[in-house]
Motif scaffolding. Structure first.
Motif, PDB file in Angstrom:
ATOM      1  N   ALA A 265      -8.248  -2.293   2.592  1.00 25.87           N
ATOM      2  CA  ALA A 265      -6.601  -1.345   3.144  1.00 25.87           C
ATOM      3  C   ALA A 265      -7.223  -0.375   4.346  1.00 25.87           C
ATOM      4  CB  ALA A 265      -6.015   0.003   2.055  1.00 25.87           C
TER       5      ALA A 265
ATOM      6  N   LEU B   8      -1.039  -6.452   4.863  1.00 23.50           N
ATOM      7  CA  LEU B   8      -1.046  -5.137   5.090  1.00 23.50           C
ATOM      8  C   LEU B   8       0.230  -4.233   4.791  1.00 23.50           C
ATOM      9  CD1 LEU B   8      -3.916  -3.639   5.628  1.00 23.50           C
ATOM     10  CD2 LEU B   8      -3.568  -4.155   3.186  1.00 23.50           C
TER      11      LEU B   8
ATOM     12  N   PRO C 284      -0.371   4.100  -3.019  1.00 26.20           N
ATOM     13  CA  PRO C 284      -0.763   2.788  -3.336  1.00 26.20           C
ATOM     14  C   PRO C 284       0.554   2.261  -4.902  1.00 26.20           C
ATOM     15  CG  PRO C 284      -2.473   3.550  -3.413  1.00 26.20           C
ATOM     16  CD  PRO C 284      -2.271   4.274  -2.829  1.00 26.20           C
TER      17      PRO C 284
ATOM     18  N   SER D  48      -3.876  -0.974  -8.389  1.00 27.68           N
ATOM     19  CA  SER D  48      -4.732  -1.365  -7.393  1.00 27.68           C
ATOM     20  C   SER D  48      -5.907  -1.574  -7.542  1.00 27.68           C
ATOM     21  CB  SER D  48      -3.847  -0.558  -6.177  1.00 27.68           C
ATOM     22  OG  SER D  48      -2.903   0.065  -5.580  1.00 27.68           O
TER      23      SER D  48
ATOM     24  N   ILE E 210       1.891  -1.117   5.247  1.00 26.64           N
ATOM     25  CA  ILE E 210       1.529   0.130   5.552  1.00 26.64           C
ATOM     26  C   ILE E 210       2.683   0.560   6.738  1.00 26.64           C
ATOM     27  CG2 ILE E 210       0.622   1.974   6.270  1.00 26.64           C
ATOM     28  CD1 ILE E 210      -1.834   0.275   5.191  1.00 26.64           C
TER      29      ILE E 210
ATOM     30  N   ALA F 258       0.879  -1.216   0.535  1.00 27.74           N
ATOM     31  CA  ALA F 258      -0.025  -0.061   0.428  1.00 27.74           C
ATOM     32  C   ALA F 258       0.563   1.244  -0.200  1.00 27.74           C
ATOM     33  CB  ALA F 258      -0.921  -0.152   0.936  1.00 27.74           C
ATOM     34  N   ILE F 259       2.326   1.208   0.170  1.00 26.60           N
ATOM     35  CA  ILE F 259       3.163   2.396   0.023  1.00 26.60           C
ATOM     36  C   ILE F 259       4.257   2.576  -1.224  1.00 26.60           C
ATOM     37  CG2 ILE F 259       2.824   3.093   2.404  1.00 26.60           C
ATOM     38  CD1 ILE F 259       5.559   1.621   2.863  1.00 26.60           C
TER      39      ILE F 259
ATOM     40  N   LEU G 291      -8.414  -1.736  -1.497  1.00 32.49           N
ATOM     41  CA  LEU G 291      -7.993  -0.499  -0.940  1.00 32.49           C
ATOM     42  C   LEU G 291      -9.075  -0.025  -0.189  1.00 32.49           C
ATOM     43  CD1 LEU G 291      -7.965   2.710  -3.900  1.00 32.49           C
ATOM     44  CD2 LEU G 291      -6.441   2.054  -2.284  1.00 32.49           C
TER      45      LEU G 291
ATOM     46  N   TYR H 221      -0.406   6.753   5.830  1.00 25.61           N
ATOM     47  CA  TYR H 221      -0.709   7.146   5.034  1.00 25.61           C
ATOM     48  C   TYR H 221      -1.198   6.078   4.014  1.00 25.61           C
ATOM     49  CZ  TYR H 221       4.096   6.125   4.330  1.00 25.61           C
ATOM     50  OH  TYR H 221       5.704   5.723   3.580  1.00 25.61           O
ATOM     51  N   LEU H 222      -1.394   5.703   2.807  1.00 26.93           N
ATOM     52  CA  LEU H 222      -1.020   5.144   2.106  1.00 26.93           C
ATOM     53  C   LEU H 222      -1.298   5.835   0.006  1.00 26.93           C
ATOM     54  CD1 LEU H 222      -4.791   3.675   1.415  1.00 26.93           C
ATOM     55  CD2 LEU H 222      -2.889   3.147   3.116  1.00 26.93           C
TER      56      LEU H 222
END
Length: 429
Positions: free
Chosen positions: A406, A381, A394, A398, A383, A41-42, A403, A391-392
């Motif tokens: 997440a 995940l 992605p 995605s 993150i 996700a990052i 999402l 924060y995300l």
């Protein structure tokens, strides 16, 4: 098996468990040694744009290895670097005419600082001050640490760092004060350049400000003849919604730094783009005016080939459409927390969504950060909160399901952490 000898970045090994090994990557996912699929996700520290192992980029890398490894770039050039340079100039803000290659965001900014100081030195002008914004982060070399926020990141290295002039972050309603401070600094006649992350300060906590501030800063810089350096290492390649964040302000920097998404995240490469005037100030029959900078792997041909393929992906595929859809989906999910007393400062810039968990202490060392990170990992995940700032960012591939999962995890993890640190989930905080 004996403990790994590896020293990992930004890791306190006295507190962290042994690292899991990643055995493969695909799309928006990492797969670890136990077969667990982890939603990235990052974007693996903000580098993966289209998704892991994009087929066109990986094919370009394989093809380049049939002809190249490393080529000394002080003595020769090669087709991947030439094609990439022209491609970058075509898509960059107007007025950027030359490309200097390096291999990371830190070195791209280091190059920019040296370009700015060299420009005035070679013109015989005494300008030696750099202006930055508080809470900024530009890298971990000595020069870039000097221009970043001072604190836990660099306290041990303080004797090595040089002084800079700092602008207050333009909190809502205080933009004019930030502009006034910059005007004050410029009146000294000593300012060589303003170095700034446009629209979003990344490692400083995903702090966001308006394009109008960039416009005002650029106008002041032009009025006083100082250079404007845009650190687009994180904000470039669609992260804020446009290809480069500067576009949203309609400004052209004198120097632009790019890395991370330059190769789609596949290989390390960086570029510092500059105006013709800056190049011309170093163009001379006097060798003393040479731009004295290099690294052994400058313009690695395989990395350049990956970046050329990335440019082609932007041309051939509906990347802007994907970014727009991702931006909309992130915004839809953020709205669920609008009245949630566990969070504050809910914000978004393009494909970057952030919100701060209300906690007794904030900042990078907030205890809530590692606790949340571990809970996210348990839920499949990746993150990494910046202290209490969740924060995300992605990859653009995605899915809506990715999402949704997440944000459900953010909701669940926030409940666990706020209960543990005795923060009420409702009521006045």
């Amino acid at each position: 098996m004996s403990p790994s000898p590896i020293w990992h970045p930004f890791t306190q090994h006295g507190l962290e468990p042994p690292m899991k090994r990643i055995v493969s990557t695909q799309g928006a996912y990492l797969v670890d040694e136990d077969g667990t699929r982890l939603f990235d996700a990052i974007s693996s520290w903000w580098v993966i744009t289209h998704g892991h192992r994009h087929p066109a980029i990986m094919a370009a890398i394989r093809a380049a290895t049939e002809a190249f490894d490393q080529v000394i770039f002080a003595e020769f050039s090669h087709e991947p670097a030439e094609t990439l340079a022209r491609g970058l100039i075509d898509i960059a803000p107007a007025g950027l005419e030359h490309v200097f290659y390096s291999d990371s965001g830190s070195t791209a900014v280091e190059v920019a600082l040296k370009m700015a100081l060299g420009y005035f030195h070679n013109r015989g002008e005494k300008r030696d001050r750099i202006v930055v914004m508080e809470h900024g982060y530009h890298g971990d070399t000595i020069g870039t640490m000097s221009t970043g926020e001072r604190g836990v990141f660099n306290a041990a290295y303080e004797p090595l760092l040089f002084g800079v002039d700092r602008l207050a972050f333009p909190e809502q309603g205080s933009a004019q004060a930030t502009l006034d401070i910059f005007e004050h600094f410029c009146r000294s006649g000593r300012v060589a350049a303003l170095l700034i992350e446009p629209l979003v300060l990344g490692a400083g906590g995903m702090k966001m400000y308006g394009a109008d501030v960039l416009v005002g800063l650029k106008q002041i810089a032009e009025r006083h003849g100082c250079l404007f350096i845009a650190d687009e290492v994180m904000t470039g390649w669609g992260r804020t919604g446009s290809l480069f964040a500067c576009e949203q302000a309609g400004i052209s920097p004198d120097i632009l730094c790019t890395s991370k998404g330059l190769t789609g995240g596949s290989l390390p490469l960086a570029a510092t783009l500059c105006s013709g005037d800056i190049f011309d100030a170093h163009f001379s029959t006097d060798r003393r005016k040479t731009f004295f900078h290099s690294s052994s792997y400058t313009a690695n041909p395989i990395a350049c080939a990956a970046a050329v393929a990335n440019l082609q992906v932007w041309r051939d595929e509906p990347v802007a459409q994907r970014i727009g859809q991702l931006e909309q989906t992130l915004g839809d999910h953020l709205r669920r927390f609008a009245e949630d007393r566990r969070f504050t400062n809910i914000r978004q810039a393009g494909t970057i969504a952030a919100l701060d968990l209300v906690a007794p202490s904030g900042g990078y060392l907030a205890e809530a950060g590692p606790r949340m990170r571990g809970l996210f990992r348990e839920r499949g995940l990746v993150i990494r909160p910046l202290g209490n700032a969740v924060y995300l960012m992605p990859p653009y591939c995605s899915t809506s399901d990715d999402l949704a999962r997440a944000f459900d995890a953010i909701d669940e993890v926030a409940s666990i952490v706020t209960e543990a640190i005795d923060i009420p989930a409702t009521g006045i905080v």
